[in-house]
Design a protein around this motif. Structure first.
Motif, PDB file in Angstrom:
ATOM      1  N   UNK A 254       0.373  10.596  21.739  1.00  0.00           N
ATOM      2  CA  UNK A 254      -0.380  11.635  22.426  1.00  0.00           C
ATOM      3  C   UNK A 254      -1.794  11.244  22.777  1.00  0.00           C
ATOM      4  N   UNK A 255      -2.710  12.179  22.509  1.00  0.00           N
ATOM      5  CA  UNK A 255      -4.108  11.989  22.897  1.00  0.00           C
ATOM      6  C   UNK A 255      -4.998  11.540  21.754  1.00  0.00           C
ATOM      7  N   UNK A 256      -4.399  10.953  20.716  1.00  0.00           N
ATOM      8  CA  UNK A 256      -5.226  10.337  19.671  1.00  0.00           C
ATOM      9  C   UNK A 256      -5.955   9.158  20.302  1.00  0.00           C
ATOM     10  N   UNK A 257      -7.269   9.134  20.183  1.00  0.00           N
ATOM     11  CA  UNK A 257      -8.008   8.194  21.026  1.00  0.00           C
ATOM     12  C   UNK A 257      -9.074   7.366  20.330  1.00  0.00           C
ATOM     13  N   UNK A 258      -9.595   7.834  19.185  1.00  0.00           N
ATOM     14  CA  UNK A 258     -10.655   7.074  18.533  1.00  0.00           C
ATOM     15  C   UNK A 258     -10.418   6.995  17.034  1.00  0.00           C
ATOM     16  N   UNK A 259     -10.828   5.855  16.452  1.00  0.00           N
ATOM     17  CA  UNK A 259     -10.630   5.614  15.027  1.00  0.00           C
ATOM     18  C   UNK A 259     -11.958   5.519  14.304  1.00  0.00           C
ATOM     19  N   UNK A 260     -12.023   6.149  13.136  1.00  0.00           N
ATOM     20  CA  UNK A 260     -13.115   5.897  12.191  1.00  0.00           C
ATOM     21  C   UNK A 260     -12.521   5.023  11.095  1.00  0.00           C
ATOM     22  N   UNK A 261     -13.053   3.808  10.945  1.00  0.00           N
ATOM     23  CA  UNK A 261     -12.475   2.851   9.997  1.00  0.00           C
ATOM     24  C   UNK A 261     -13.068   3.028   8.602  1.00  0.00           C
ATOM     25  N   UNK A 262     -12.196   2.973   7.608  1.00  0.00           N
ATOM     26  CA  UNK A 262     -12.563   3.189   6.213  1.00  0.00           C
ATOM     27  C   UNK A 262     -12.103   2.006   5.370  1.00  0.00           C
ATOM     28  N   UNK A 263     -12.321   2.108   4.066  1.00  0.00           N
ATOM     29  CA  UNK A 263     -11.899   1.042   3.152  1.00  0.00           C
ATOM     30  C   UNK A 263     -10.454   1.188   2.700  1.00  0.00           C
ATOM     31  N   UNK A 264      -9.860   2.353   2.922  1.00  0.00           N
ATOM     32  CA  UNK A 264      -8.487   2.572   2.492  1.00  0.00           C
ATOM     33  C   UNK A 264      -8.031   3.979   2.828  1.00  0.00           C
ATOM     34  N   UNK A 265      -6.855   4.348   2.297  1.00  0.00           N
ATOM     35  CA  UNK A 265      -6.243   5.615   2.656  1.00  0.00           C
ATOM     36  C   UNK A 265      -6.960   6.840   2.127  1.00  0.00           C
ATOM     37  N   UNK A 266      -7.411   6.798   0.882  1.00  0.00           N
ATOM     38  CA  UNK A 266      -8.096   7.963   0.317  1.00  0.00           C
ATOM     39  C   UNK A 266      -9.322   8.314   1.139  1.00  0.00           C
ATOM     40  N   UNK A 267     -10.098   7.299   1.514  1.00  0.00           N
ATOM     41  CA  UNK A 267     -11.294   7.553   2.311  1.00  0.00           C
ATOM     42  C   UNK A 267     -10.937   8.035   3.713  1.00  0.00           C
ATOM     43  N   UNK A 268      -9.814   7.580   4.251  1.00  0.00           N
ATOM     44  CA  UNK A 268      -9.372   8.079   5.556  1.00  0.00           C
ATOM     45  C   UNK A 268      -9.104   9.575   5.481  1.00  0.00           C
ATOM     46  N   UNK A 269      -8.496  10.022   4.381  1.00  0.00           N
ATOM     47  CA  UNK A 269      -8.251  11.457   4.215  1.00  0.00           C
ATOM     48  C   UNK A 269      -9.544  12.224   3.960  1.00  0.00           C
ATOM     49  N   UNK A 270     -10.468  11.620   3.232  1.00  0.00           N
ATOM     50  CA  UNK A 270     -11.779  12.257   3.029  1.00  0.00           C
ATOM     51  C   UNK A 270     -12.465  12.505   4.380  1.00  0.00           C
ATOM     52  N   UNK A 271     -12.451  11.501   5.246  1.00  0.00           N
ATOM     53  CA  UNK A 271     -13.090  11.658   6.549  1.00  0.00           C
ATOM     54  C   UNK A 271     -12.345  12.681   7.398  1.00  0.00           C
ATOM     55  N   UNK A 272     -11.027  12.737   7.250  1.00  0.00           N
ATOM     56  CA  UNK A 272     -10.239  13.691   8.027  1.00  0.00           C
ATOM     57  C   UNK A 272     -10.633  15.128   7.712  1.00  0.00           C
ATOM     58  N   UNK A 273     -10.779  15.446   6.415  1.00  0.00           N
ATOM     59  CA  UNK A 273     -11.122  16.830   6.084  1.00  0.00           C
ATOM     60  C   UNK A 273     -12.576  17.137   6.452  1.00  0.00           C
ATOM     61  N   UNK A 274     -13.442  16.143   6.335  1.00  0.00           N
ATOM     62  CA  UNK A 274     -14.845  16.351   6.723  1.00  0.00           C
ATOM     63  C   UNK A 274     -14.944  16.619   8.228  1.00  0.00           C
ATOM     64  N   UNK A 275     -14.253  15.795   9.022  1.00  0.00           N
ATOM     65  CA  UNK A 275     -14.271  15.969  10.476  1.00  0.00           C
ATOM     66  C   UNK A 275     -13.646  17.306  10.867  1.00  0.00           C
TER      67      UNK A 275
END
Length: 446
Positions: free
Chosen positions: A105-126
């Motif tokens: 779909x329209x997923x278009x930009x990535x915020x890169x993290x050190x791993x999966x837990x931090x990816x989820x942390x950024x997801x809820x913050x965003x």
């Protein structure tokens, strides 16, 4: 200079100077691994083990691929690290482009993290910043990481040590047809779960809910595969109330299910998708939070208050680019789908042969056997979150696998089969034969 240590010296020194995860320290009995290649690992004494869980469902392309190793070395020679606040690199740019092409779909930009837990942390913050709402809806049968926010999102007992955790987390029903005594594609069951989910949304106030965050295919909490009606219905509920849908593809992404991402099986496009593990096949740490175009646009004129020292690390990005190219060059996504069909057929035969197997679930090379005391009542072989004294024959079963040269993930009353995607049919059948033989120990215990 690296010390030349025996197997026992490695184990003893590790025990004396380091802490192990999710276990009492005295209970840990690690292997002392020397090297690995493909689907195999060798300990320091030369014993070979078949890696039947891709470590933690992450070494998707297999161990020791020279193409990824060479890319890492080349990037180290060029530049290992630049501060993400002031500079960027070619691997970061290339990886961002690749992920925009691969994600749905329209997923278009990535915020890169050190791993999966931090990816989820950024997801809820965003999600909270974008919506102006604070509640995050999650399920009990879930694992989203061990950092402060991610462990609160996690539903299983691993969260207890971190409670009360972050505020605003609300639980919704799991989708678990087998334990509900229903079939996977029972539309009536899916509708029941969705109705219960919507009722909780109404009780909580949709205007207060930022996002629903789910593992597309639940991982360590039972390998729970959604039906199309359920996952598409969850997307529709989020759309109805203006709630974001976040899919955690940290385990299920990058070919594990026979598609690039598990959501691709059901044509669902999330607003945010998190990834790690197979992104680099764990050659080096890296995760990412992918966001849709509207969310990315939201931060064009306002600050994105998210930062990590190692964000978009050049070596990690280079490893990910090389890893993605391996998936493509070796047709590993298609191969995983093909091997998954063989796996399903073998699972059916194993289930028929063993009274202890209550259910066999598989999608691509993401699979599990759920063991029971009684098939008709579906009583689990062990209780939920069992004490060591309640594990029954499971430790003996796991020991049998180790003795016969296999490392698998055995948790409570479940046995996971998640080998590297490069596994051959011969290797897959060989490994399943070891599990088949080991299940005789469980049958005898019944």
């Amino acid at each position: 200079m690296t010390l030349e240590l025996s197997r026992q010296e490695i184990i003893d020194l590790s025990r004396q100077t380091t802490l192990y995860e999710w276990t009492s320290q005295k209970a840990m009995k690690p292997l002392a691994i020397d090297h690995a290649k493909g689907i195999y690992m060798w300990d320091v004494d030369g014993k070979r083990y078949m890696d039947f869980n891709s470590q933690l469902m992450c070494t998707n392309i297999g161990h020791g691929d020279a193409r990824v190793n060479d890319a890492i070395k080349a990037q180290l020679d060029r530049v290992a690290y630049v501060a993400p606040t002031v500079a960027t690199t070619a691997p970061r740019a290339e990886l961002g482009h690749l992920l925009k092409e691969l994600t749905p779909g329209n997923l278009s930009k990535a915020f890169f993290t050190n791993g999966g837990a931090e990816a989820n942390e950024k997801a809820i913050k965003i999600a909270r910043w974008y919506t102006g709402r604070h509640k995050i809806m999650v399920r009990y049968r879930a694992y989203h990481g061990a950092t402060a926010g991610a462990i609160t999102l996690t539903g299983d007992p691993r969260r207890w040590a971190a409670e009360p955790g972050i505020p605003g987390v609300v639980r919704i029903p799991d989708f678990y047809p087998y334990r509900a005594g229903r079939d996977l594609n029972d539309d009536a069951y899916a509708d029941e779960v969705l109705r219960a989910t919507e009722e909780i949304m109404q009780f909580e106030g949709p205007h207060t809910i930022a996002a629903v965050l789910v593992e597309t295919v639940v991982g360590t909490n039972g390998l729970l595969i959604p039906s199309a009606r359920y996952l598409q219905g969850l997307r529709a509920l989020c759309d109805k109330y203006g709630i974001l849908l976040i899919t955690d593809e940290i385990m299920s992404g990058f070919g594990r299910t026979g598609k690039w991402f598990a959501v691709d099986h059901w044509g669902v496009v999330p607003d945010i998708l998190t990834m790690a593990k197979g992104l680099t096949s764990a050659y080096v740490p890296l995760g990412a939070t992918m966001v849709s175009e509207p969310i990315a646009e939201h931060f064009e004129d306002i600050p994105l208050y998210a930062g990590l020292t190692y964000n978009a690390h050049a070596v990690g990005c280079a490893a990910a680019v090389a890893c993605i190219n391996v998936y493509k060059e070796d047709n590993l996504i298609e191969h995983a789908a093909h091997m998954g069909e063989i796996l399903k057929a073998e699972f059916a035969r194993i289930k028929q042969r063993h009274a202890c197997v209550g259910d066999a679930r598989a999608i691509g090379l993401f699979s599990l056997l759920e063991l029971v005391k009684n098939r008709e009542t579906r009583e689990p072989l062990t209780p939920y979150n069992p004490k060591p004294s309640e594990l029954g024959p499971m430790p003996a079963f796991n020991a049998f696998l180790r003795e016969n040269g296999m490392v698998a993930f055995v948790r409570w009353n479940t046995v996971f089969v998640n080998p590297p995607l490069c596994i051959t049919e011969e290797q897959l059948r060989e490994g399943l034969a070891i599990i088949d033989q080991g299940l005789e120990i469980v049958d005898r215990a019944l």
